[in-house]
Design a protein around this motif. Structure first.
Motif, mmCIF file in Angstrom:
data_model
loop_
_atom_site.group_PDB
_atom_site.id
_atom_site.type_symbol
_atom_site.label_atom_id
_atom_site.label_comp_id
_atom_site.label_asym_id
_atom_site.label_seq_id
_atom_site.Cartn_x
_atom_site.Cartn_y
_atom_site.Cartn_z
ATOM 1 N N ARG A 67 0.796 -1.221 0.000
ATOM 2 C CA ARG A 67 0.000 0.000 0.000
ATOM 3 C C ARG A 67 0.829 1.273 0.000
ATOM 4 N NH1 ARG A 67 -4.956 -1.540 4.148
ATOM 5 N NH2 ARG A 67 -6.176 -2.688 2.590
ATOM 6 N N PHE A 68 2.008 1.226 0.574
ATOM 7 C CA PHE A 68 2.763 2.457 0.748
ATOM 8 C C PHE A 68 4.106 2.449 0.032
ATOM 9 C CE2 PHE A 68 -0.031 1.986 4.433
ATOM 10 C CZ PHE A 68 -0.769 3.148 4.318
ATOM 11 N N GLY A 69 4.259 1.589 -0.965
ATOM 12 C CA GLY A 69 5.506 1.593 -1.708
ATOM 13 C C GLY A 69 5.761 0.277 -2.402
ATOM 14 N N SER A 70 7.032 0.026 -2.706
ATOM 15 C CA SER A 70 7.399 -1.204 -3.399
ATOM 16 C C SER A 70 8.801 -1.630 -2.990
ATOM 17 C CB SER A 70 7.341 -1.011 -4.919
ATOM 18 O OG SER A 70 8.266 -0.024 -5.334
ATOM 19 N N THR A 71 9.023 -2.941 -3.035
ATOM 20 C CA THR A 71 10.338 -3.525 -2.773
ATOM 21 C C THR A 71 10.781 -4.253 -4.034
ATOM 22 O OG1 THR A 71 9.841 -3.803 -0.420
ATOM 23 C CG2 THR A 71 11.655 -5.105 -1.327
#
Length: 416
Positions: free
Chosen positions: A215-219
């Motif tokens: 929900r708040f970014g990506s890896t």
């Protein structure tokens, strides 16, 4: 992207806030909760917005307005795949809604098919480079696209370079490389890319990356084998390639604050000699953006930004060779650097067709030089399909041997 948000905001306001009060308690609760979600989005309480949407989806699984609000939230955290999924769900329930068609078209157009052409001059204390670059992206279907990048680099060194074959001389030549990649975007926002690299002297390499969305970014995790390497002068002179593995994280802290951090292991190769140097790299950034509204009626906004960045490469091993005269030398003598930079930026759209921006700041290499950074750009968009830009910058980039780097470039982009 701001235009997409504007369309969605109008839909939210007209469909949620304006309708007359209903005597049906469930309907009133639904409208009130959707208004709360919109309020959380506007006040940057994104976690509350996501949690409330989860609750409402269970209670109202076929709510068009809920899907529009959810799409807006995912656009704000740059989860394009999830936003498109919600728009598709809304369109199935309301196929005649032209506003939904407009939102989807804008999302696809912004990241859609395009052709780019650019030219750039780069000068440092070591070399002068002249780049020409062509690229294009074509969608096979809504999920997969093919991207091709072809680039040439006219290189002229200012000093003699000791090559892998122990010959010391100035270099004046032209290099080329091509990157062909298959990219995918899934409904949950995950992305992947698989690349094929081609370069001088029949160089062939491969690479890949996968990004896990939340929900708040990506890896992201990825790696490359025999990727043509142009960052160091020894690589340019000696047909260098790079092998690497890396992992990185991008985080949307708030709608105004974004952060990123990545780390990797690198191995450099020259001509027929592999593993002439090994290094550990770390890159990071923390950015704050503030849009100052000059005029509500004309959508006139002055954008401010404050950015911190870290760019570091720590060399762990550099191979030593012996020259015919018995002297030892390193064919890849790259130096460790750790550059911390702070910049302030400002930009503004001018009469809808022009966008101007500038940045200035200071950079400090813990192992080398320090100095100011500054640059400017001007972009002209005569239509939604065409972008023409020019930019210039000066400052410390990369290892200290290069010193101050000057760049000047132009770019043309056509989207359809």
């Amino acid at each position: 992207m701001n235009k997409i948000k504007g369309v969605i905001t109008v839909l939210i306001v007209t469909s949620v806030i304006l309708p007359a009060y209903s005597s049906n308690n469930d309907e009133s609760d639904r409208r009130l909760n959707l208004t709360r979600v919109s309020y959380y989005i506007q006040t940057d309480e994104l976690r509350k917005a996501f949690n409330l949407i989860d609750e409402l989806e269970k209670k109202y699984p076929d709510d068009v307005q809920l899907f529009i609000v959810a799409a807006d939230l995912n656009i704000r955290v740059n989860n394009r795949g999830k936003a498109l999924k919600y728009i598709d769900k809304a369109q199935k329930l309301d196929p005649l809604n032209e506003d939904l068609d407009s939102i989807k078209a804008s999302l696809m157009h912004e990241h859609g098919q395009s052709v780019n052409a650019s030219a750039r001059i780069k000068k440092s204390s070591l070399i002068t480079e002249q780049f020409l670059k062509m690229s294009g992206r074509v969608y096979v279907n809504p999920i997969y696209n093919i991207n091709i990048i072809a680039e040439t680099d006219r290189v002229k060194s200012k000093n003699a370079i000791v090559r892998q074959d122990v010959i010391a001389e100035k270099f004046d030549g032209q290099l080329w490389r091509t990157n062909l990649s298959l990219n995918g975007l899934f409904e949950d926002g995950d992305e992947f890319s698989a690349s094929l690299y081609l370069g001088d002297e029949e160089t062939i390499g491969v690479g890949g990356e996968y990004s896990f969305r939340d929900r708040f970014g990506s890896t992201s995790i990825g790696g490359n084998i025999s990727q043509p390497e142009w960052e160091y002068i020894e690589s340019l002179v000696g047909n260098g390639t790079k092998d690497d593995i890396y992992i990185g994280r991008k985080q949307y802290v708030t709608k105004s604050v974004r952060a990123s951090l990545s780390t990797g292991l690198n191995r450099y190769n020259l001509d027929e000699a592999s593993n002439v140097a090994e290094s550990h790299s770390v890159d990071g950034a923390l950015s704050y953006y503030y849009p100052y509204v000059l005029s509500q009626t004309n959508d006139d906004i002055l954008n401010f930004g404050l950015n911190y960045s870290l760019g570091a490469e720590y060399f762990l091993n550099r191979k030593t060779k012996t020259a015919p005269n018995g002297d030892n030398f390193k064919p890849f003598p790259a130096q460790t650097y750790e550059i911390h930079a702070m910049t302030f930026e400002i930009s503004r759209d001018i009469k809808q067709k022009f966008h101007a921006g500038a940045f200035a700041g200071y950079a400090k290499d813990r192992f080398g030089d320090s100095g100011p950074l500054y640059g400017t750009q001007l972009r002209y968009s005569p239509s939604k399909k065409i972008d023409i830009g020019i930019y210039a910058s000066e400052g410390i980039i990369g290892e200290s041997r290069a010193g101050k780097v000057n760049q000047l470039g132009v770019n043309f982009k056509y989207k359809w």
